[in-house]
Motif scaffolding. Sequence first.
Motif: not given
Length: 413
Positions: A123-126, A149-154, A162-167, A376-385
């Motif tokens: 909720g804070v992130a939004r 937060l990353t992929r939208g309400v749908d 949603q936001y390219p600066n958010y991961f 935590n092992g793997v750290v990385g991001f997909d196309q949505y963050g």
Amino acid sequence: MKRKSAAVLSGPLALGIALASGGCGANKTEATSGAGGCDTSRGTLVVGVIAPMSGKVSAIGLGIRNSVQLAVEQANAKCAIKGYRLTVDAQDDEANPDKGAAAAQRFADDPSVVGIVGPYNSGVARAIQPKIAPANLLEISPGNTDPALTRGVDFAAVPKRQYPNYFRVVGTDDLQGPYNARYMVEEEGKKRLAIITDGKAVGENSATQFAKEAKKLGARILIREKVNENDSDFSSVLTKVKATRPEAIYVGSEYHVAGPLSKQAKDLGLVVPISGTDGLYDPQFIALGGKEGDVATSVGAPIEKLETGKAFVEAYKKKGFSDGYGGFGAFAYDAANVIVTSLGKVTATGEWTGSPQQRTQLIAQVQAYKTDAGANGVVGFDQYGDSLNKMFTVYRVTSGAWKAVLSGQFEEK
């Protein structure tokens, strides 16, 4: 779901002394420079932290703050950012969207701030996202699990970044809810289920995903009720739930609601497991009334049992923080290290100015970041963050403490 591994988890550490505060931020802390001295002639850069460091979920926020501090001090000791010294400016959002947004705006307006670790609450992130997007300020959350937060309400039908600066470095509720359902239905054999939520979006989303998977596995959702996160008496709702004779209750909330609710259910004679996601997974859940047999799923594998996590645990313990790292400290540590490593690549080609263009370069470095050696092992991001790490763990209250019973990668069925 295939059983991948089992592990046993010790309680979070609670050692040492509190971080000093001072400077222009209310919780600004100065990290130590490297042994033997580093070139810091270019000045000081700031890693911002926004987390709930007071209030009902402060145990989580303090672990996040301390873990970022640890990562930054280690970076300074290695002279990781040539010509610069890093500091941490930690702001308490109190799990309040308005306070989180205000802190984020101050960070966005300050060119010395290279990125934010946080927040914990979705909720804070939004509230934060639209505040910092125009400034291209990097944000990496160690705890947000709301898929929207990353992929939208749908997000299920038409995912859109949603936001390219958010991961984020944690798995999402559309994975964790079903993982929880698979455990409760397939492993514990619970087919008659009740759901209680606190009305907040993240709890509602996780409960919906839990229900969808549970039904697919042949379970019945007998009743779905709401409480308020500030309630202290849940008797009216629990009386309704008891009448349906459930075998387990899924609680879409956090430990400050679920712990007392578990105790009150038991006192009413409704002695069935309470289950939920990472918001329950904290020692405070047990302290507030969580009982034997209650269940929580959480993101990642037990940090103390991961080879890549042992160094984090040892370093945190050595620092002597007065607060434990909690369920999200290791994720905050990984997020901070993503910022440090990516920043080092940007500043290697020129002085940091904090311009929107330079912040965009930093975002591009983060998008390309990938390692198998995070805490935590793997750290990385997909196309949505979203995090590439889809590992989750089931914990059960056993002999008065959370014990890990099952860890595995989420797999679509």
